[in-house]
Design an enzyme around this catalytic site. Structure first.
Site, short mmCIF file in Angstrom:
data_model
loop_
_atom_site.label_atom_id
_atom_site.label_comp_id
_atom_site.label_asym_id
_atom_site.label_seq_id
_atom_site.Cartn_x
_atom_site.Cartn_y
_atom_site.Cartn_z
N LYS A 12 8.86 -7.44 10.80
CA LYS A 12 7.77 -8.22 10.17
C LYS A 12 8.17 -8.61 8.75
O LYS A 12 8.97 -7.94 8.08
CB LYS A 12 6.46 -7.44 10.15
CG LYS A 12 6.42 -6.21 9.25
CD LYS A 12 6.02 -6.47 7.82
CE LYS A 12 6.40 -5.28 6.95
NZ LYS A 12 6.47 -5.47 5.56
N VAL A 101 17.65 -0.87 8.47
CA VAL A 101 16.87 0.33 8.11
C VAL A 101 16.52 0.30 6.62
O VAL A 101 17.34 -0.13 5.80
CB VAL A 101 17.72 1.58 8.44
CG1 VAL A 101 16.98 2.86 8.07
CG2 VAL A 101 18.10 1.58 9.93
N ALA A 106 9.98 -3.29 8.28
CA ALA A 106 9.17 -2.45 9.19
C ALA A 106 9.89 -2.10 10.48
O ALA A 106 9.29 -2.08 11.56
CB ALA A 106 7.82 -3.11 9.47
N ASP A 142 2.08 -0.37 9.21
CA ASP A 142 2.59 -1.62 9.80
C ASP A 142 2.70 -1.56 11.32
O ASP A 142 3.12 -2.53 11.95
CB ASP A 142 4.00 -1.92 9.27
CG ASP A 142 4.03 -2.18 7.78
OD1 ASP A 142 3.03 -2.68 7.25
OD2 ASP A 142 5.06 -1.88 7.16
O1 C5P Z 1 1.93 3.77 6.40
P1 C5P Z 1 3.36 4.10 6.15
O2 C5P Z 1 3.73 5.46 6.71
O3 C5P Z 1 4.32 3.04 6.59
O4 C5P Z 1 3.53 4.19 4.58
C1 C5P Z 1 4.67 4.76 3.98
C2 C5P Z 1 4.35 5.01 2.51
O5 C5P Z 1 4.23 3.77 1.82
C3 C5P Z 1 3.06 5.74 2.24
O6 C5P Z 1 3.23 7.14 2.29
C4 C5P Z 1 2.67 5.26 0.87
O7 C5P Z 1 3.43 5.95 -0.11
C5 C5P Z 1 3.17 3.83 0.86
N1 C5P Z 1 2.12 2.86 1.23
C6 C5P Z 1 1.12 2.59 0.32
N2 C5P Z 1 0.14 1.70 0.64
C7 C5P Z 1 0.13 1.05 1.83
C8 C5P Z 1 1.16 1.29 2.76
C9 C5P Z 1 2.14 2.22 2.43
O8 C5P Z 1 1.10 3.17 -0.77
N3 C5P Z 1 -0.82 0.16 2.09
#
Ligand code: C5P
Length: 303
Positions: A12, A101, A106, A142
């Site tokens: 994405k 990676v 994503a 995501d």
């Molecule tokens: O949701 P995901 O596990 O992909 O997010 C990884 C990290 O990215 C989260 O632990 C957070 O630190 C950060 N994040 C964030 N705000 C979001 C999405 C991700 O701060 N909307």
């Protein structure tokens, strides 16, 4: 593996990434337009006595940082699905990466979405779309979009996804970086640099009109990314990449999500091939031309 089912899920990008100030749960509120692009991971699953995970090697992609144990998002997806249905089944999971990676594309989320769909189909669980999306949201912000694909509005922490009308046939040149960036690290830098603000939708009406019109020049003026300054603060060298892409004739340059991948919007396939070649001639080695939008996670083989 015995009978294996393979699901393909796309990378994405965010055409517009509005980021608000950090919430009490540690996430940031987002107002974004997601688009799925033609870079994919394939996830294959087969019934097994124990859970296992293998990650295929790739000539271009460094997979050494992909965890090959229970912490991998694909393993977490498998366990989440079996626990949701209260069943005791296990699978061997194999990931073939096509998405770089730690790139801001994503790729891990694509693996989570692909695994949910693959195991649901393998075992005939008939999980509703609503439940699959909820399981996906628990895995990562995501992951729901990787199931939906196409072009979509993202809100909440990114996990709430609503498909958008998009009549374009878009072409992106994707320039990867050799070294990845950590998403939480970029959000921390965002907090440090920008302090208090709220997610904004102010650019969305124009962006949505450009998507409906399918006009690349119009879309080029609507691209934005609130994480860009933070990614550039951690990786100032990326400013040169963005400038080079524009110099090579792209309509616009954009950081992908939390970076470090840089994206360049082109007017059509031929233009993308030209920009790709020009970047290669400047010494960039990891450059791909991709079509968008593409489908979300879908079954490709069942053998
Ligand atoms: O949701 P995901 O596990 O992909 O997010 C990884 C990290 O990215 C989260 O632990 C957070 O630190 C950060 N994040 C964030 N705000 C979001 C999405 C991700 O701060 N909307």
């Amino acid at each position: 593996m015995s009978a294996a089912l393979t699901v393909r899920a796309p990378a994405k990008i965010n055409l517009n990434l509005g980021v608000g100030s950090i919430r009490p749960d540690g996430f940031h509120p987002l107002a974004t337009v997601y688009q799925a692009i033609g870079l994919y991971d394939d996830v294959s699953v087969a019934e097994a006595d124990e859970w296992s995970l293998a990650v295929g090697t790739h000539p271009r992609i460094d997979v050494s940082d992909v965890p090959a144990d229970h912490t991998n998002i694909a393993m977490r997806a498998g366990r989440a699905l079996t626990s949701f249905h209260g069943i005791d089944r296990r699978a061997a999971i194999r990931i073939e990466k096509g998405i770089p990676v730690a790139a801001g594309l994503a790729g891990g989320s694509a693996d989570g979405a692909a695994t949910l769909l693959a195991l649901d189909r393998l075992w005939g669980l008939q999980t509703s779309d609503r439940d699959l999306l909820a399981l996906a949201a628990d895995l990562g912000s995501d992951v729901p979009f990787a199931l939906v694909g196409g072009t979509a509005l993202g809100s909440g922490r990114g996990e709430q996804v609503e498909p958008l009308e998009d009549n374009g046939s878009w072409w992106w040149v994707v320039v990867e970086s050799e070294i990845g960036l950590s998403t939480p690290g970029v959000y921390r830098e965002f907090d440090r640099l920008l302090g208090d603000r709220t997610a904004t939708e102010k650019l969305m009406p124009e962006l949505r009109s450009a998507l409906v019109a399918g006009d690349p020049r119009w879309l080029a003026q609507q691209l934005s990314n609130d994480l860009s300054a933070a990614a550039l603060s951690l990786r100032p060298d990326l400013a040169v990449v963005l400038a080079d892409g524009r110099d090579c004739g792209a309509l616009a340059g954009l950081m992908s999500g939390s970076g470090p991948t840089c994206l360049f919007l082109c007017s059509d396939a031929r233009h993308a091939a030209d920009v790709r070649l020009a970047m290669t001639e400047r010494g960039y080695e990891r450059v791909t031309a991709c079509a968008a939008p593409v489908a979300g996670a879908h079954v490709v083989t069942y053998a």
